[in-house]
Structures are given as structure tokens and as C-alpha cells.
Design a protein around this motif. Structure first.
Motif, PDB file in Angstrom:
ATOM      1  N   SER A  32      -7.036  19.566 -31.108  1.00  0.00           N
ATOM      2  CA  SER A  32      -7.320  20.594 -32.113  1.00  0.00           C
ATOM      3  C   SER A  32      -6.039  21.127 -32.731  1.00  0.00           C
ATOM      4  O   SER A  32      -5.982  21.394 -33.935  1.00  0.00           O
ATOM      5  CB  SER A  32      -8.128  21.734 -31.487  1.00  0.00           C
ATOM      6  N   SER A  33      -4.985  21.281 -31.920  1.00  0.00           N
ATOM      7  CA  SER A  33      -3.697  21.741 -32.441  1.00  0.00           C
ATOM      8  C   SER A  33      -3.048  20.661 -33.302  1.00  0.00           C
ATOM      9  O   SER A  33      -2.459  20.947 -34.351  1.00  0.00           O
ATOM     10  CB  SER A  33      -2.762  22.113 -31.287  1.00  0.00           C
ATOM     11  N   HIS A  34      -3.154  19.414 -32.859  1.00  0.00           N
ATOM     12  CA  HIS A  34      -2.579  18.297 -33.613  1.00  0.00           C
ATOM     13  C   HIS A  34      -3.184  18.205 -35.011  1.00  0.00           C
ATOM     14  O   HIS A  34      -2.467  17.983 -36.000  1.00  0.00           O
ATOM     15  CB  HIS A  34      -2.825  16.991 -32.850  1.00  0.00           C
ATOM     16  N   ARG A  35      -4.483  18.415 -35.114  1.00  0.00           N
ATOM     17  CA  ARG A  35      -5.147  18.330 -36.412  1.00  0.00           C
ATOM     18  C   ARG A  35      -4.712  19.470 -37.339  1.00  0.00           C
ATOM     19  O   ARG A  35      -4.700  19.312 -38.559  1.00  0.00           O
ATOM     20  CB  ARG A  35      -6.671  18.362 -36.213  1.00  0.00           C
ATOM     21  N   ARG A  36      -4.371  20.609 -36.760  1.00  0.00           N
ATOM     22  CA  ARG A  36      -3.880  21.719 -37.588  1.00  0.00           C
ATOM     23  C   ARG A  36      -2.431  21.482 -38.020  1.00  0.00           C
ATOM     24  O   ARG A  36      -2.030  21.867 -39.111  1.00  0.00           O
ATOM     25  CB  ARG A  36      -4.000  23.037 -36.820  1.00  0.00           C
ATOM     26  N   LEU A  37      -1.655  20.843 -37.152  1.00  0.00           N
ATOM     27  CA  LEU A  37      -0.278  20.522 -37.518  1.00  0.00           C
ATOM     28  C   LEU A  37      -0.225  19.402 -38.551  1.00  0.00           C
ATOM     29  O   LEU A  37       0.628  19.404 -39.445  1.00  0.00           O
ATOM     30  CB  LEU A  37       0.516  20.096 -36.277  1.00  0.00           C
ATOM     31  N   PHE A  38      -1.165  18.461 -38.425  1.00  0.00           N
ATOM     32  CA  PHE A  38      -1.216  17.295 -39.329  1.00  0.00           C
ATOM     33  C   PHE A  38      -2.652  17.160 -39.848  1.00  0.00           C
ATOM     34  O   PHE A  38      -3.446  16.368 -39.327  1.00  0.00           O
ATOM     35  CB  PHE A  38      -0.783  16.024 -38.585  1.00  0.00           C
ATOM     36  N   PRO A  39      -2.996  17.939 -40.863  1.00  0.00           N
ATOM     37  CA  PRO A  39      -4.385  17.994 -41.342  1.00  0.00           C
ATOM     38  C   PRO A  39      -4.969  16.646 -41.749  1.00  0.00           C
ATOM     39  O   PRO A  39      -6.181  16.450 -41.679  1.00  0.00           O
ATOM     40  CB  PRO A  39      -4.297  18.945 -42.541  1.00  0.00           C
ATOM     41  N   GLY A  40      -4.143  15.712 -42.170  1.00  0.00           N
ATOM     42  CA  GLY A  40      -4.660  14.427 -42.606  1.00  0.00           C
ATOM     43  C   GLY A  40      -4.823  13.416 -41.495  1.00  0.00           C
ATOM     44  O   GLY A  40      -5.302  12.294 -41.718  1.00  0.00           O
ATOM     45  N   SER A  41      -4.454  13.774 -40.280  1.00  0.00           N
ATOM     46  CA  SER A  41      -4.487  12.823 -39.173  1.00  0.00           C
ATOM     47  C   SER A  41      -5.915  12.534 -38.719  1.00  0.00           C
ATOM     48  O   SER A  41      -6.732  13.441 -38.559  1.00  0.00           O
ATOM     49  CB  SER A  41      -3.672  13.359 -37.993  1.00  0.00           C
ATOM     50  N   LEU A  42      -6.192  11.264 -38.498  1.00  0.00           N
ATOM     51  CA  LEU A  42      -7.479  10.830 -37.953  1.00  0.00           C
ATOM     52  C   LEU A  42      -7.311  10.200 -36.578  1.00  0.00           C
ATOM     53  O   LEU A  42      -8.252   9.611 -36.035  1.00  0.00           O
ATOM     54  CB  LEU A  42      -8.136   9.825 -38.912  1.00  0.00           C
ATOM     55  N   THR A  43      -6.113  10.310 -36.011  1.00  0.00           N
ATOM     56  CA  THR A  43      -5.818   9.704 -34.719  1.00  0.00           C
ATOM     57  C   THR A  43      -6.664  10.326 -33.617  1.00  0.00           C
ATOM     58  O   THR A  43      -6.830  11.553 -33.552  1.00  0.00           O
ATOM     59  CB  THR A  43      -4.325   9.883 -34.384  1.00  0.00           C
ATOM     60  N   ALA A  45      -7.668  11.261 -29.606  1.00  0.00           N
ATOM     61  CA  ALA A  45      -6.930  11.738 -28.437  1.00  0.00           C
ATOM     62  C   ALA A  45      -6.514  10.552 -27.568  1.00  0.00           C
ATOM     63  O   ALA A  45      -7.296   9.635 -27.323  1.00  0.00           O
ATOM     64  CB  ALA A  45      -7.792  12.699 -27.626  1.00  0.00           C
ATOM     65  N   GLY A  46      -5.256  10.592 -27.128  1.00  0.00           N
ATOM     66  CA  GLY A  46      -4.724   9.527 -26.286  1.00  0.00           C
ATOM     67  C   GLY A  46      -4.092   8.390 -27.056  1.00  0.00           C
ATOM     68  O   GLY A  46      -3.576   7.445 -26.449  1.00  0.00           O
ATOM     69  N   GLU A  47      -4.111   8.483 -28.376  1.00  0.00           N
ATOM     70  CA  GLU A  47      -3.542   7.430 -29.215  1.00  0.00           C
ATOM     71  C   GLU A  47      -2.247   7.913 -29.869  1.00  0.00           C
ATOM     72  O   GLU A  47      -2.152   9.076 -30.266  1.00  0.00           O
ATOM     73  CB  GLU A  47      -4.527   7.029 -30.317  1.00  0.00           C
ATOM     74  N   PRO A  48      -1.246   7.035 -30.011  1.00  0.00           N
ATOM     75  CA  PRO A  48      -0.059   7.392 -30.788  1.00  0.00           C
ATOM     76  C   PRO A  48      -0.448   7.623 -32.246  1.00  0.00           C
ATOM     77  O   PRO A  48      -1.408   7.042 -32.739  1.00  0.00           O
ATOM     78  CB  PRO A  48       0.845   6.153 -30.644  1.00  0.00           C
ATOM     79  N   ASP A  49       0.285   8.479 -32.930  1.00  0.00           N
ATOM     80  CA  ASP A  49      -0.002   8.782 -34.330  1.00  0.00           C
ATOM     81  C   ASP A  49       1.208   8.399 -35.174  1.00  0.00           C
ATOM     82  O   ASP A  49       2.215   9.114 -35.223  1.00  0.00           O
ATOM     83  CB  ASP A  49      -0.319  10.266 -34.505  1.00  0.00           C
ATOM     84  N   ALA A  50       1.109   7.253 -35.842  1.00  0.00           N
ATOM     85  CA  ALA A  50       2.237   6.749 -36.620  1.00  0.00           C
ATOM     86  C   ALA A  50       2.600   7.659 -37.791  1.00  0.00           C
ATOM     87  O   ALA A  50       3.721   7.607 -38.310  1.00  0.00           O
ATOM     88  CB  ALA A  50       1.917   5.339 -37.128  1.00  0.00           C
ATOM     89  N   MET A  51       1.661   8.505 -38.223  1.00  0.00           N
ATOM     90  CA  MET A  51       1.915   9.381 -39.366  1.00  0.00           C
ATOM     91  C   MET A  51       2.554  10.710 -38.952  1.00  0.00           C
ATOM     92  O   MET A  51       2.973  11.488 -39.799  1.00  0.00           O
ATOM     93  CB  MET A  51       0.601   9.661 -40.100  1.00  0.00           C
ATOM     94  N   ALA A  52       2.600  10.959 -37.634  1.00  0.00           N
ATOM     95  CA  ALA A  52       3.092  12.259 -37.159  1.00  0.00           C
ATOM     96  C   ALA A  52       4.492  12.113 -36.578  1.00  0.00           C
ATOM     97  O   ALA A  52       4.711  12.225 -35.371  1.00  0.00           O
ATOM     98  CB  ALA A  52       2.139  12.829 -36.118  1.00  0.00           C
ATOM     99  N   GLU A  53       5.428  11.853 -37.453  1.00  0.00           N
ATOM    100  CA  GLU A  53       6.824  11.706 -37.042  1.00  0.00           C
ATOM    101  C   GLU A  53       7.725  12.506 -37.968  1.00  0.00           C
ATOM    102  O   GLU A  53       7.440  12.634 -39.166  1.00  0.00           O
ATOM    103  CB  GLU A  53       7.259  10.235 -37.079  1.00  0.00           C
ATOM    104  N   GLU A  54       8.805  13.024 -37.412  1.00  0.00           N
ATOM    105  CA  GLU A  54       9.821  13.667 -38.229  1.00  0.00           C
ATOM    106  C   GLU A  54      10.885  12.637 -38.577  1.00  0.00           C
ATOM    107  O   GLU A  54      11.021  11.606 -37.923  1.00  0.00           O
ATOM    108  CB  GLU A  54      10.446  14.849 -37.471  1.00  0.00           C
ATOM    109  N   ALA A  55      11.663  12.926 -39.592  1.00  0.00           N
ATOM    110  CA  ALA A  55      12.735  12.024 -40.005  1.00  0.00           C
ATOM    111  C   ALA A  55      13.784  11.941 -38.907  1.00  0.00           C
ATOM    112  O   ALA A  55      13.994  12.903 -38.152  1.00  0.00           O
ATOM    113  CB  ALA A  55      13.369  12.529 -41.301  1.00  0.00           C
ATOM    114  N   PRO A  56      14.472  10.797 -38.774  1.00  0.00           N
ATOM    115  CA  PRO A  56      15.523  10.668 -37.758  1.00  0.00           C
ATOM    116  C   PRO A  56      16.576  11.771 -37.904  1.00  0.00           C
ATOM    117  O   PRO A  56      16.945  12.158 -39.004  1.00  0.00           O
ATOM    118  CB  PRO A  56      16.117   9.291 -38.048  1.00  0.00           C
ATOM    119  N   LEU A  57      17.043  12.260 -36.768  1.00  0.00           N
ATOM    120  CA  LEU A  57      18.005  13.356 -36.760  1.00  0.00           C
ATOM    121  C   LEU A  57      19.451  12.877 -36.852  1.00  0.00           C
ATOM    122  O   LEU A  57      20.337  13.653 -37.185  1.00  0.00           O
ATOM    123  CB  LEU A  57      17.823  14.186 -35.481  1.00  0.00           C
ATOM    124  N   ASN A  58      19.672  11.598 -36.528  1.00  0.00           N
ATOM    125  CA  ASN A  58      21.035  11.057 -36.543  1.00  0.00           C
ATOM    126  C   ASN A  58      21.220  10.054 -37.684  1.00  0.00           C
ATOM    127  O   ASN A  58      20.263   9.374 -38.081  1.00  0.00           O
ATOM    128  CB  ASN A  58      21.350  10.389 -35.199  1.00  0.00           C
TER     129      ASN A  58
END
Length: 460
Positions: A32-43, A45-58
């Protein structure tokens, strides 16, 4: 159903670890929190979410923070304050352990096996998953070390807790615990004075730590702030790595993802028009809900003070009735539904923070040098208020009346003390600036927290 107060310290630490270790760090949050952080996510529970990543920091493309959901048994809109604690803990453990284990298997199947697990309060069952995977698990304590120490001594039967019901009601009675200021019963974490399943979940942390020969705990504090209490906890290595409010670790290219939508109004521009240290910032976190009468008392106190104020009043925390919205539109203040608290506290116009005293809010204010007025509600908040006032000298606790309300007159009294020109106000501001500088030093390249984090990463 993770609160913003749990997500923030996890996110900030994840970024610092990813950058320092040049690693990929995944933050697991309830679906429920993941869907609020990423409203477009359809992933699922228990699955990696390829759309929920931040840009590389280095610059070399390393240092990535990702997000993935597990299921905690609850859906969108469930507020933890409305659920029986025992039932809540049972649901989280039952559903969470199953779907988090599935997530680990899916990571491994995708060529990115889990190599380390950090877990926070209420999630000690994650250590069972770590054992099944054959990887280390470390507890990340997201409250002050002083609160950790209180629980430690409580679960180890310190004689200071053997107070009677009469002593509990006596306002002059206080406890003495190693390294801590004198504590009144009302200064203790609420689940100690009114036990429930959350207290058992805290005991689980210490039971788990006792299974290790050399137990380690990462703590969101810095050594100089809580050295007296840290040095008095035997048999545990508390690694201080805070303040986790490290602004340099927040990538500017990535918009802030919170459980609440940031108000898109002009509140920062409004702050720019105010005099230095003239504004009262008012915010009570992501879970606090006040009665209509309490909101009206706060509103009256702010207006009677004559000071400009910025008040964060979430839509879900506003008492029913159109009259409240009408009242809030009057006066010298600006009311928003959500804001970037770190940016606000860093603004030169802010001179005082009226807060519930959650550790994230308290630590953010300390790191920004902003004095506080505190209205603690639950869990560690009363202890944080006591520490801010008695140990660090950077704020005051506002006292509620017999009906549980903090009246307008009490708020005005606090504002007169903190925002005035008296000797106590000057001393509070001086201490706030002093701790701000010490927090900055702890995060410097050779500071205590930076050294501790690097040593921790090198030990992985």
C-alpha cells in the motif's frame, strides 16, 4: 502501511550506503505504501519493480536505490492507530515474512541475490529470512540511542522501573537510569507505561540481539549528542551514523517521493518574504490526528501570538466540518497539506518548530539549529521532548491540561519563551546553533558518523 517516519530514515540511509559502497540498495515497503510512492506501479508484492529506481548516485553509474513491495496484510487507507496492535503485528509478520522471502527468491532468480538485510523497529521477523538465506541481518534503530537505552534497561529489569502506582501519579517522582537525565514517568515511552503488543515487538529486538556474540546496532544519532548513554549500554556495539538527514545524499534530480503529495503552492516563496527567525513552523508528522477542539486551540494560540506561521495540516488529519477550513484561512499564517520539511527547517525565516516530537522531526530540527516546542503524543515522543529540554537545551515541552488539550495560552507561553528576547530564549537559540554545528561536524569527511559508516561498509 509504513509511516513516513519509517520511510524517511530508511531512504536516507539507503542513499548513503549505496553511494559509499557503490552498491544497489533496495528499500522494501508494504504494498500500500509502495503504490502511494509510485502511483503508476502495477508490481505485485514480492516482485522487483523495475520502474521504482532512483538515478545512480555516483558518476560511474553505481550507487542505485530501488524500491520493492511486500504485503503486510493491509490495504490502502488503513491507519495503524485504528487497528489492535496485537492483530497488526500478527498480520505484518504472517504476510510480510512470506512475501519478503518471495522477494529475496525473485532477486536471486534475476541474478541479484540479497547479500545483507537491515531491518527496523517491529520487523525483527526479517532475521528469520536472513538466516534462511545465510546472510547477515543488522538492526537499524531509528529512534534516539537514549530511547534504546530505556528499553534495554527496562527489559533487563533495572530497579528504576519498580515504581508504584502512587509514585507514577506523583509529578515530583523521577527515575534515574545510566547516562540519562532524570525522567518522570510521563517522559517514558508510552508503551512502557501502557503496555501493548508493540512493547513485545520491542522485546523481540533485544531477544534477537542476545543470540549474537557481538551484536551490532546502527543508530540514527551521532556520538557527541548521546555519548553518556551510549557508553553505559554494555555488551552491544551501537554504531552511530546520524544525522541521517544528510542533505548531500538527496539527489536533486529526483523529486521527493512521500506518502503525501507536497503542496504545490508558494510556501517557500512566502518564507522568502518573512524576516529572519520570525516564522513559527507547525507540523505533527504523518500519523498524528487531533480533535477539532485541539486544532482550534492551536489555531487560536498561533493567531494570538501575532507571529507569522506555516502550518502543515494534512487533509486526513483535519477534523470534519467546513468551519475549520474557514478559520484556518484567517490570520498571519499559511496552511498547507504537506511540504518539504527539511527545506523549511533550513530556511532562515524559521525561528521555532512546533512539533509532536517524532525522532525524524526532532533530529531534522536539531540538524538545522531550530528551537522546538513539543506536543508529544505516543511512543518515543515524550522521551524525545524530555531530551530536547533537559539534556540538549534546545526546546520546551508544552503541557496539556487535565482534559488532555494543550490550550492556546500554553502555546503562547511557549512561543514567548522560545521566540522572545529573554535570557532563556537566547540560551535555547545558542544551544540550537551549537548542536547544529556538532551535527555538521559528525557528518564531515572525518566526522564520527562518517567514519563509522565507512567502517561499517568496509566490514560488509
Amino acid at each position: 502501511m509504513a509511516a513516513q517516519g519509517q520511510i524517511n530514515p530508511a531512504r536516507h540511509l539507503a542513499r548513503r550506503l549505496a553511494r559509499t559502497a557503490k552498491a544497489r540498495v533496495t528499500i522494501a515497503t508494504p504494498l500500500s505504501s509502495h503504490r502511494r510512492l509510485f502511483p503508476g506501479s502495477l508490481t505485485a508484492a514480492g516482485e522487483p519493480d523495475a520502474m521504482a529506481e532512483e538515478a545512480p548516485l555516483n558518476p560511474d553509474g553505481s550507487g542505485v536505490v530501488a524500491y520493492a513491495p511486500y504485503f503486510d496484510g493491509f490495504g490502502e487507507g488503513t491507519h495503524p492507530n485504528t487497528i489492535d496492535p496485537e492483530f497488526l503485528m500478527e498480520m505484518i509478520k504472517s504476510h510480510g515474512s512470506r512475501t519478503l522471502a518471495a522477494m529475496a527468491r525473485n532477486f536471486a532468480a534475476g541474478g541479484s541475490p540479497v547479500t545483507y538485510i537491515l531491518y527496523t523497529i517491529l520487523l525483527t521477523w526479517a532475521t528469520d529470512i536472513a538466516r534462511d538465506l545465510g546472510v547477515p541481518a543488522i538492526h537499524y534503530w531509528i529512534q534516539p540511542a537514549s530511547v534504546f537505552a530505556i528499553y534495554y534497561h527496562y527489559f533487563h529489569d533495572h530497579p528504576g522501573f519498580a515504581f508504584t502506582a502512587t509514585e507514577e501519579e506523583d509529578s515530583s517522582f523521577s527515575l534515574e537510569l545510566p547516562g540519562l537525565p532524570y525522567l518522570r514517568v510521563k517522559d517514558l515511552p508510552s508503551i512502557i507505561t501502557t503496555p501493548n503488543a508493540y512493547l513485545s515487538a520491542h522485546m523481540d529486538i533485544f531477544d534477537e540481539l542476545s543470540k549474537s556474540d557481538k551484536p551490532i546496532v546502527l543508530v540514527n544519532t551521532f556520538y557527541e549528542l548521546e555519548a553518556p548513554v551510549i557508553d553505559k549500554i554494555p555488551g552491544l556495539e551501537l554504531i552511530t551514523i546520524g544525522p541521517i538527514v544528510d542533505k548531500s545524499s538527496m539527489p536533486k534530480a529526483v523529486r521527493s517521493r512521500d506518502l503525501f503529495n507536497e503542496d504545490m503552492g508558494d510556501y517557500m516563496e512566502w518564507l522568502d518574504t518573512q524576516d529572519e527567525r520570525s516564522v513559527v513552523y507547525v507540523a505533527f508528522g504523518s500519523l498524528t490526528r487531533f480533535s477539532r477542539q485541539q486544532v482550534e486551540e492551536l489555531d487560536l494560540g498561533l493567531k494570538k501570538s501575532g507571529l507569522p506561521y506555516l502550518w502543515v495540516l494534512r487533509k486526513d488529519s483535519r477534523p470534519e466540518g467546513g468551519g475549520v477550513d474557514r478559520i484556518l484561512k484567517e490570520g498571519k499564517g499559511k496552511v498547507v497539506q504537506w511540504c518539504s520539511q527539511v527545506r523549511v527547517l533550513d530556511h532562515k525565516a524559521v525561528g521555532c518548530f512546533v512539533t509532536h516530537g517524532g525522532w525524524n522531526s526532532t533530529f531534522e530540527a536539531l540538524a538545522s539549529g531550530v528551537p522546538m516546542l513539543m506536543l508529544p503524543q505516543r511512543l518515543d515522543q515524550a522521551t524525545n521532548a524530555r531530551l530536547a529540554e533537559a539534556a540538549w537545551g534546545i526546546g520546551l515541552r508544552l503541557e496539556a491540561g487535565e482534559d488532555g488539550l494543550v490550550e492556546a495560552a500554553e502555546l503562547r507561553r511557549g512561543l514567548n519563551v522560545v521566540m522572545g528576547e529573554g535570557e532563556r530564549a537566547k540560551e535555547i537559540r545558542r544551544k540550537a546553533e551549537e548542536w547544529k554545528e556538532k551535527a555538521r561536524e559528525a557528518l564531515a569527511e572525518d566526522g564520527s558518523s562518517s567514519r563509522n559508516l565507512k567502517a561499517f561498509v568496509n566490514s560488509l
